[in-house]
Structure formats: structure tokens, C-alpha cells
Enzyme design. Structure first.
Site, PDB file in Angstrom:
ATOM      1  N   LYS A  77     112.481  24.163 -48.322  1.00  0.00           N
ATOM      2  CA  LYS A  77     112.232  23.045 -47.412  1.00  0.00           C
ATOM      3  C   LYS A  77     112.243  23.480 -45.949  1.00  0.00           C
ATOM      4  O   LYS A  77     112.316  24.663 -45.629  1.00  0.00           O
ATOM      5  CB  LYS A  77     113.245  21.933 -47.668  1.00  0.00           C
ATOM      6  CG  LYS A  77     113.221  21.392 -49.089  1.00  0.00           C
ATOM      7  CD  LYS A  77     111.849  20.822 -49.480  1.00  0.00           C
ATOM      8  CE  LYS A  77     111.565  19.484 -48.820  1.00  0.00           C
ATOM      9  NZ  LYS A  77     110.293  18.883 -49.285  1.00  0.00           N
ATOM     10  N   HIS A  96     105.074  21.535 -44.703  1.00  0.00           N
ATOM     11  CA  HIS A  96     104.617  20.150 -44.520  1.00  0.00           C
ATOM     12  C   HIS A  96     103.973  19.941 -43.146  1.00  0.00           C
ATOM     13  O   HIS A  96     104.304  19.004 -42.421  1.00  0.00           O
ATOM     14  CB  HIS A  96     105.779  19.169 -44.724  1.00  0.00           C
ATOM     15  CG  HIS A  96     106.445  19.297 -46.062  1.00  0.00           C
ATOM     16  ND1 HIS A  96     105.779  19.041 -47.242  1.00  0.00           N
ATOM     17  CD2 HIS A  96     107.701  19.663 -46.410  1.00  0.00           C
ATOM     18  CE1 HIS A  96     106.607  19.244 -48.248  1.00  0.00           C
ATOM     19  NE2 HIS A  96     107.772  19.634 -47.775  1.00  0.00           N
ATOM     20  N   GLN A 101     100.804  15.764 -40.921  1.00  0.00           N
ATOM     21  CA  GLN A 101     102.014  14.966 -40.990  1.00  0.00           C
ATOM     22  C   GLN A 101     102.618  14.820 -39.591  1.00  0.00           C
ATOM     23  O   GLN A 101     102.272  15.564 -38.669  1.00  0.00           O
ATOM     24  CB  GLN A 101     103.038  15.618 -41.930  1.00  0.00           C
ATOM     25  CG  GLN A 101     102.608  15.684 -43.395  1.00  0.00           C
ATOM     26  CD  GLN A 101     101.995  17.000 -43.783  1.00  0.00           C
ATOM     27  OE1 GLN A 101     101.338  17.655 -42.970  1.00  0.00           O
ATOM     28  NE2 GLN A 101     102.186  17.414 -45.023  1.00  0.00           N
ATOM     29  N   ARG A 131      97.644  25.030 -58.198  1.00  0.00           N
ATOM     30  CA  ARG A 131      98.798  25.634 -57.549  1.00  0.00           C
ATOM     31  C   ARG A 131      99.509  26.596 -58.496  1.00  0.00           C
ATOM     32  O   ARG A 131      99.702  26.294 -59.675  1.00  0.00           O
ATOM     33  CB  ARG A 131      99.754  24.547 -57.068  1.00  0.00           C
ATOM     34  CG  ARG A 131      99.217  23.778 -55.867  1.00  0.00           C
ATOM     35  CD  ARG A 131     100.023  22.529 -55.581  1.00  0.00           C
ATOM     36  NE  ARG A 131     101.403  22.843 -55.188  1.00  0.00           N
ATOM     37  CZ  ARG A 131     102.290  21.924 -54.854  1.00  0.00           C
ATOM     38  NH1 ARG A 131     101.962  20.647 -54.854  1.00  0.00           N
ATOM     39  NH2 ARG A 131     103.517  22.278 -54.510  1.00  0.00           N
ATOM     40  N   GLY A 204      98.392  14.471 -64.299  1.00  0.00           N
ATOM     41  CA  GLY A 204      98.837  15.666 -63.584  1.00  0.00           C
ATOM     42  C   GLY A 204     100.246  16.066 -63.969  1.00  0.00           C
ATOM     43  O   GLY A 204     100.911  15.415 -64.774  1.00  0.00           O
ATOM     44  N   ASP A 228      94.833   7.387 -64.141  1.00  0.00           N
ATOM     45  CA  ASP A 228      94.473   8.588 -63.400  1.00  0.00           C
ATOM     46  C   ASP A 228      93.184   8.296 -62.627  1.00  0.00           C
ATOM     47  O   ASP A 228      92.900   7.138 -62.307  1.00  0.00           O
ATOM     48  CB  ASP A 228      94.343   9.791 -64.333  1.00  0.00           C
ATOM     49  CG  ASP A 228      94.695  11.095 -63.628  1.00  0.00           C
ATOM     50  OD1 ASP A 228      95.882  11.461 -63.580  1.00  0.00           O
ATOM     51  OD2 ASP A 228      93.772  11.724 -63.086  1.00  0.00           O
ATOM     52  N   SER A 280     104.707  11.062 -54.353  1.00  0.00           N
ATOM     53  CA  SER A 280     103.837  11.855 -53.478  1.00  0.00           C
ATOM     54  C   SER A 280     104.360  11.886 -52.054  1.00  0.00           C
ATOM     55  O   SER A 280     104.170  12.858 -51.327  1.00  0.00           O
ATOM     56  CB  SER A 280     102.423  11.287 -53.502  1.00  0.00           C
ATOM     57  OG  SER A 280     101.920  11.243 -54.817  1.00  0.00           O
ATOM     58  N   ILE A 319     111.890   9.554 -51.513  1.00  0.00           N
ATOM     59  CA  ILE A 319     112.667  10.781 -51.291  1.00  0.00           C
ATOM     60  C   ILE A 319     111.723  11.974 -51.425  1.00  0.00           C
ATOM     61  O   ILE A 319     111.028  12.116 -52.436  1.00  0.00           O
ATOM     62  CB  ILE A 319     113.817  10.880 -52.311  1.00  0.00           C
ATOM     63  CG1 ILE A 319     114.767   9.684 -52.149  1.00  0.00           C
ATOM     64  CG2 ILE A 319     114.565  12.191 -52.159  1.00  0.00           C
ATOM     65  CD1 ILE A 319     115.809   9.565 -53.249  1.00  0.00           C
ATOM     66  N   LEU A 322     112.683  15.038 -54.519  1.00  0.00           N
ATOM     67  CA  LEU A 322     113.184  14.463 -55.764  1.00  0.00           C
ATOM     68  C   LEU A 322     113.648  15.490 -56.798  1.00  0.00           C
ATOM     69  O   LEU A 322     114.636  15.244 -57.504  1.00  0.00           O
ATOM     70  CB  LEU A 322     112.120  13.554 -56.375  1.00  0.00           C
ATOM     71  CG  LEU A 322     111.985  12.155 -55.762  1.00  0.00           C
ATOM     72  CD1 LEU A 322     110.669  11.519 -56.183  1.00  0.00           C
ATOM     73  CD2 LEU A 322     113.162  11.276 -56.148  1.00  0.00           C
TER      74      LEU A 322
END
Length: 368
Positions: A77, A96, A101, A131, A204, A228, A280, A319, A322
């Protein structure tokens, strides 16, 4: 060529117990000739002694700033807050700051100012564009667990009393046991009726985790609605969301889309929706498809109320880490998936995954 040096930075985000490296993956890297340095941490789910046992040297928390310039600083993070100093190292982390953002320019600019490079974990992709490592399954699993718990809490404690603080679980079994228990209590208070739970992005990794949690919580299959891209192709807002008791958003937002719900859509006396879990968590994204809240929630305050004047009370869980609800299992799964790419750092200049990450960094820096 000298062996790459990976320096595991201690996480500073409150309640973040996960780790980018585990004792298992750290040992695999050491066996492959990598130099590994581990910062001590009181937050990390893996005790310092677990890394000492494999022979990894430990250093003080926060000492990454003085690491050798050729060391890769690896973590999950954000960097510590209230620090805008230039960054001379190459960092492997979730920053991020690539999707505009809030505050993204200030975050990203620290690397070119210091001469370092950001190799963002969110954008490491294989040849098919998938990914290489993601916490998606455990994010969806944990998000659905808290959403179901929040619904049950509203049944047993009333809609106005917020869900209290939650803490990580040592393993999946204990989490499932707890959620099954609170669901049974909530269903009893709800006249024997189970909640209707809608998952968007159900195909996903994240959505499959949410569906798996719902099933393990004992929610009947007919009450788990799985959507989806085919179901959302017509564009929102969607009546089906407000007709459900719980909505779990698991999409990966890569481009602007019509909102799934809107503040106006929520003002409906017949609305059944009581809990939204935005796994998300595109809270500060200008194209957030759930524009009915504006702040991230935390493990100590997991819900925020939606401002509605009509219909039942509704809360949002937003959150942004998570998977730390199950820190050991999610860390092992993520780090194991990342390991093959980390091993390619020995030949980074010829490793497509790292070259693509560096090119993306250059593109984003050019936009500053």
C-alpha cells in the site's frame, strides 16, 4: 550482473496486515540468488521470527529511505503520509496514482523528482493482458462477508446503529463460521427470509470471491444474482440493484461508464437496497459508477450512511484494502502469483512484464 536486492518495506497504512513477500516467497527468492532485506513490523501477519527462521536479515521499520540505491523497495500500500520527499529508489507497490485518483500528481511526481521509478503492481500484466498477481478473489470474498454481516447487523440492531469495528481473521474458516452465525440471526429477525445479493463483475476474480462467500454464508443460490458485462451492457442506472438487499460491486473500472445507481435513483420508497459494498473502491475516480458516497471507510468504521430521505436506511462499505481481513491467506496467494515476475528482475531489461511497467510509468509521468 549482481543479484537483485529486494527490500520489504513495512506497511504504514492502519490495519494493513498483508505483506508483498511472505517467508515462503522470500526464501524462494533467496534460493534463486536474490538479496532480501526485511523491515521489522508489528502490523504484518507474519512475525519477524518467521523471516528470521529462513535466514532473511531484519532491519528497522522505515529504514528503506536509507537503503542502497540499487535496492527495489517492495510493499503493497501507499507510502507513509505527510511526506513528499523525492524518491530515488525503484518501488514495486500499489501507488493508486495512474487513474487520476485524488492527489495523483503529487504522489507520482515524487519519483521523477528523485530519479526513481514506480513499477506499479496493479498494472503488471501477462501476454494476454491479465494481471500477473491480484488480490481480487480475497477482496470480493471479504467484501461480501462484511456486506452480509452489515445486512444482518441492521436486522438485529436496527438500521441506525452502525456496524462496529471489524478485525482480521486468522483464517478463512473462522470468518465463514462467524458470518454463518450472524446470517442465521439476521434471517430469524427478518421473518425467515434470506437477503437477495447482487454481484456485478461476477465472472472476474473479485466477483467469484464474492459469490463464493455468499454461498459459504448459506445464502440460497436463487438469492445470489450474478451479473457481468452482458447484463450491464445496456447501461445504468439499474432497477435490479435497488430491488436487491445487498449490492457488491466487483468491476474493474478502466473507462468511463454510466453510473450503476445515482442519488436520485436511491430516493424510492419501494427500494429494498440496504447495503452497498464497493469492493472496486473508485471513490475518488471522476467516473465512480456508484456516486452515492464520497469517502473511503475503514476497518474501525466500516460503514458510511447514504444520504437518503425516502426508503430504508442504506450504508456503504468502501474499504480499499479488504483482503487484509484474511491477511495470511491473501498474502500467500498474491505473493506466490507475483513470484515468477519477481524472479525475472534478474534480467529486467529483457523481461516484458517489467519493461511494460516502466513504459507505462514514463507515459504517466509525461502527463504530469
Amino acid at each position: 550482473m549482481s543479484a537483485p536486492h529486494l527490500w520489504l518495506r513495512a506497511e504504514s497504512k492502519p490495519m494493513e496486515h498483508r505483506s508483498a513477500l511472505t517467508p515462503t516467497t522470500a526464501k524462494a527468492l533467496m534460493d534463486a540468488g536474490f538479496k532480501i532485506t526485511i523491515e521489522r513490523s508489528t502490523l504484518r501477519i507474519f512475525d519477524d521470527a518467521e523471516f528470521e527462521k529462513i535466514g532473511a536479515p531484519l532491519v528497522e521499520e522505515g529504514s528503506w529511505r536509507d537503503a542502497p540505491k540499487d535496492a527495489y523497495i517492495i510493499a503493497l500500500k501507499e507510502l507513509p503520509e505527510n511526506d513528499d520527499t523525492p524518491l530515488p529508489h525503484d518501488h514495486i507497490m500499489f501507488a493508486h496514482c495512474y487513474k487520476q485518483q485524488g492527489g495523483w500528481k503529487d504522489v507520482l511526481a515524487r519519483w521523477p523528482r528523485g530519479g526513481g521509478i514506480l513499477l506499479d503492481l496493479e498494472f503488471l500484466q501477462d501476454e494476454s493482458g491479465r494481471r500477473v498477481a491480484a488480490f481480487g478473489f480475497h477482496a470480493g470474498f471479504a467484501g461480501a462477508a462484511l456486506a452480509i454481516e452489515s445486512w444482518a447487523w441492521q436486522q438485529t440492531h436496527g438500521p441506525e446503529e452502525p456496524l462496529p469495528a471489524v478485525t482480521p481473521y486468522p483464517n478463512e474458516g473462522e470468518l465463514i463460521s462467524h458470518i454463518k452465525e450472524v446470517v442465521a440471526e439476521g434471517v430469524k429477525k427478518n421473518g425467515g427470509e434470506y437477503p437477495r445479493l447482487l454481484v456485478i463483475g461476477a465472472l472476474g476474480r473479485c466477483g467469484s470471491g464474492a459469490v463464493d462467500m455468499a454461498r459459504k454464508a448459506g445464502i440460497p443460490e436463487e438469492n445470489i444474482i450474478k451479473w457481468d458485462m452482458a447484463e450491464t451492457a445496456k447501461g445504468g442506472p439499474f432497477q435490479e440493484i435497488v430491488d436487491s438487499n445487498i449490492f457488491v460491486n466487483c468491476i474493474y473500472l478502466s473507462q468511463p461508464i454510466p453510473p450503476f445507481i445515482s442519488p436520485e435513483f436511491m430516493e424510492n420508497k419501494d427500494r429494498k437496497l440496504q447495503v452497498i459494498c464497493d469492493v472496486s473502491c473508485d471513490t475518488t475516480n471522476p467516473h465512480n459508477p456508484i456516486p452515492v458516497y464520497s469517502i473511503n471507510t475503514t476497518f474501525d468504521k466500516p460503514t458510511v450512511p447514504v444520504d437518503v430521505k425516502i426508503g430504508p436506511h442504506c450504508t456503504v462499505i468502501s474499504i480499499d484494502h479488504l483482503p487484509t481481513l484474511l491477511p495470511r491467506e491473501s498474502s500467500e496467494a498474491f505473493s506466490s502469483a507475483l513470484l515468477p515476475s519477481l524472479l525475472q528482475l534478474k534480467d529486467r531489461k529483457n523481461a516484458r512484464v517489467w519493461q511494460d511497467a516502466e513504459k507505462l510509468f514514463d507515459e504517466k509521468v509525461a502527463a504530469l
